[in-house]
Design an enzyme around this catalytic site. Structure first.
Site, mmCIF file in Angstrom:
data_model
loop_
_atom_site.group_PDB
_atom_site.id
_atom_site.type_symbol
_atom_site.label_atom_id
_atom_site.label_comp_id
_atom_site.label_asym_id
_atom_site.label_seq_id
_atom_site.Cartn_x
_atom_site.Cartn_y
_atom_site.Cartn_z
ATOM 1 N N CYS A 153 0.818 -1.220 0.000
ATOM 2 C CA CYS A 153 0.000 0.000 0.000
ATOM 3 C C CYS A 153 0.846 1.263 0.000
ATOM 4 C CB CYS A 153 -0.976 -0.006 1.175
ATOM 5 S SG CYS A 153 -0.190 0.038 2.821
ATOM 6 N N HIS A 205 -2.136 1.281 6.948
ATOM 7 C CA HIS A 205 -2.593 1.217 5.558
ATOM 8 C C HIS A 205 -2.765 2.630 5.013
ATOM 9 C CE1 HIS A 205 -4.200 -0.986 2.154
ATOM 10 N NE2 HIS A 205 -5.261 -0.196 2.116
ATOM 11 N N HIS A 217 -6.271 1.523 -3.645
ATOM 12 C CA HIS A 217 -5.304 1.073 -2.644
ATOM 13 C C HIS A 217 -4.886 -0.358 -2.947
ATOM 14 C CE1 HIS A 217 -8.352 -1.256 -0.022
ATOM 15 N NE2 HIS A 217 -9.015 -0.839 -1.086
#
Length: 253
Positions: A153, A205, A217
């Site tokens: 990510c 994240h 993402h």
């Protein structure tokens, strides 16, 4: 030179992959241990171990010149960099040191490149950033990855922004320190970075905000999901996958 070099947490091929060294990227050697060297990237200061067999020596003069120059990045998903002796496949986001429109220079070696390249002297737009991000769609998730063939990510966010001329730190918990806070989801604009935490409050994240409260993402793959004040909603699984912590704006409105 190689298209990608694994950067590991410990000096062992069995150790955790924490990042990847991209073609054309420069680094300093911090320490040595048998057949391994610990390096620090010139771009973001990230440190990890690489196999000595995958180390490409350069002169101190070249390194200093490299650090003082803004280098184009490859824009094609996959291209070939070559000279009379070798052909090297490179993916989107690889560095093109001292690119003159035809050739790149790595140490004393000159390579030909005929693909598309970014212009580091041009000010990137939000539309360009979103377009670059879409090139990574369906790239598989890989912890420590930074390429279209495997990416995590924060590597995704760093690569997309880097291609557009903005250097971000490597990891999500570092990236969250950059930019200005956006207080409400309905005030986001494309290109904002949304960060998500775990039960302990640690940032784990990050994703790139799109129009209409969507987010791109890397989660299993680079994908697009819905973003609201709770977090990321995965419609296919009918549940929230990540809990929203904060949104940061890197590009101005």
């Amino acid at each position: 030179m190689l298209s990608l070099v694994p950067m590991r947490a410990e000096p062992s091929n069995k150790a955790e992959l924490v990042s990847q060294l991209l073609f054309g990227e420069c680094y300093e050697i911090i320490s040595r241990q048998e057949k391994w060297v610990r390096i620090q990237l010139a771009t973001d200061g990230y440190q990890a171990w690489i196999d000595l067999n995958q180390h490409t020596p350069i002169s101190a003069a070249y390194y200093q010149e490299w650090k003082q120059t803004q280098h184009p990045r490859t824009m094609d998903l996959v291209q070939i960099i070559s000279n009379s002796e070798e052909r090297i496949p490179v993916g989107i986001g690889a560095y093109l040191p001292f690119f003159d429109g035809m050739n790149v220079r790595i140490g004393e070696q000159v390579y030909h490149y005929s693909g598309r390249a970014s212009n580091p002297e041009a000010e990137a737009t939000i539309a360009q950033l979103v377009k670059v991000a879409h090139n990574f769609m369906k790239a598989p998730y890989l912890w420590g990855g930074k390429s279209v063939f495997g990416i995590d990510c924060s590597g995704f966010a760093q690569q997309v922004y880097g291609i557009c001329g903005v250097q971000l730190p490597r990891d999500a918990y570092q990236q969250v320190t950059v930019g200005e806070e956006v207080h409400f989801v309905n005030q986001t604009q494309p290109g904002d970075l949304a960060f998500f935490d775990n039960e302990e409050g640690r940032i784990i994240h990050v994703g790139i905000v799109l129009e209409d409260q969507k987010i791109m993402h890397a989660s299993g793959e680079v994908r697009i999901d819905t973003l609201d004040h709770n977090g990321i909603y995965n419609a296919a699984r009918k549940r929230y996958s990540h809990k929203l912590r904060i949104i940061k704006r890197i590009f101005p409105s």
